[in-house]
Write an enzyme that holds these catalytic residues in place. Sequence first.
Site: not given
Length: 500
Positions: A257, A278, A372
């Site tokens: 999550a 997802k 990221d």
Amino acid sequence: MFEKNGRTLLAKRKTQGTIKTRASKKIRKMEGTLERHSLLQFGQLSKISFENRPSSNVASSAFQGLLDSDSSELRNQLGSADSDANCGEKDFILSQDFFCTPDYITPDNQNLMSGLDISKDHSPCPRSPVKLNTVKSKRCRQESFTGNHSNSTWSSKHRVDEQENDDIDTDEVMGDKLQANQTERTGYVSQAAVALRCRAMPPPCLKNPYVLNQSETATDPFGHQRSKCASFLPVSTSGDGLSRYLTDFHEIRQIGAGHFSRVFKVLKRMDGCLYAVKHSTRKLYLDSERRKAMMEVQALAALGFHENIVGYYSSWFENEQLYIQLELCDHSLSALPKKSSLKVSEREILVIMHQIAKALHFVHEKGIAHLDVKPDNIYIKNGVCKLGDFGCATRLDKSLPVEEGDARYMPQEILNEDYEHLDKVDIFSLGVTVYELIKGSPLTESRNQSLNIKEGKLPLLPGHSLQLQQLLKTMMDRDPKRRPSARELLDHPMFDRIRG
């Protein structure tokens, strides 16, 4: 006296002969008419010539000649009626032939049956009148019957040609009117037609900004039509109205999550294999939100398959949410210290660095920056590290907006909005990730620790070689120009220990 009596007797006999002659003619006429009527009833009518019929009262005497001469007057009065009767030109019997009265009921043109074994199924049935579609029609002129046959044939052909030409002219006039009406309404399209066209139109072909060569993929065959019905396009598609997620997959449990999405371990009903699905946590109503969420899908699709990148299979919108079907991995890199009480060895660290460096090299070769890289976005499957979560991916040529990832793993130039070396940003983030893995604990939000990391000031890492610590300092250098590229990192001599 005797002469006078003889004349009187001769006159009486003459009168009686005239009466007998008339009666015999009447009888012969009725017999012929009845015979023809019976022949008509049995379909055996043939042309009977009454002129060749043998007479039963033929006499060659002079007395008969006197009778014939005296009856010539009566024959002249009968005229053509008697001659027609004698010639047998009537083909049917009328009621006046029996009663000598005018017939006002029997039609002139009678449709008499021509046989006894004619079935009723084959008899013609009356039809309702057909409405004529022609605008105007010509009346056929009555040609005189005194002319020869060739003249009548030519006149009939001439009438047919005139009728055909008239029909052609009529069709041309009607065609011109229809074409004129269509021309007048060319610019008008009803709202119902637009809505129907949009419902039948396939979903739009989105342009993938991560694809370098889009000569063929950038073409939307229905792009010129969607501008008319953009408001009718659905914001999400769910196939036949049922939930694709619930129809195609069996949800097992949640395995991850984040701030914007959740990840579930699922079993696909069709092939019986396990996948990770997802989907976004909130509904995406705005077009800008949907396009932003689609960036990860487009980046994964543009990259294609690589052994060190999480596999992408499919994606769709459902109930205003984006669903992405991905490769299922065992766990993320952030869960590695929790699974083992022992610290990660230097060899394992080199393996992780080498595999993620290969993934970054592949991504950078495609002209894409991840932006990221962190332990939560690095996954392990069967001992192989895979880079995932391309939600912040952008183009190296700065053609797309830059959205920074987790600030704890970002270099200072990104915070200063310096986007000249986006590929070196991923190298810095990988160095911070390895440092956190060696340390064995996640980075805190401490200001001092964050500043030291962004300045490249790392404390000593006991238990690890100086060569590894020096490589980490180079990867986390403040100046992006002094950081190695992914290709240079793969060629570092430290990885010779794990090669082969």
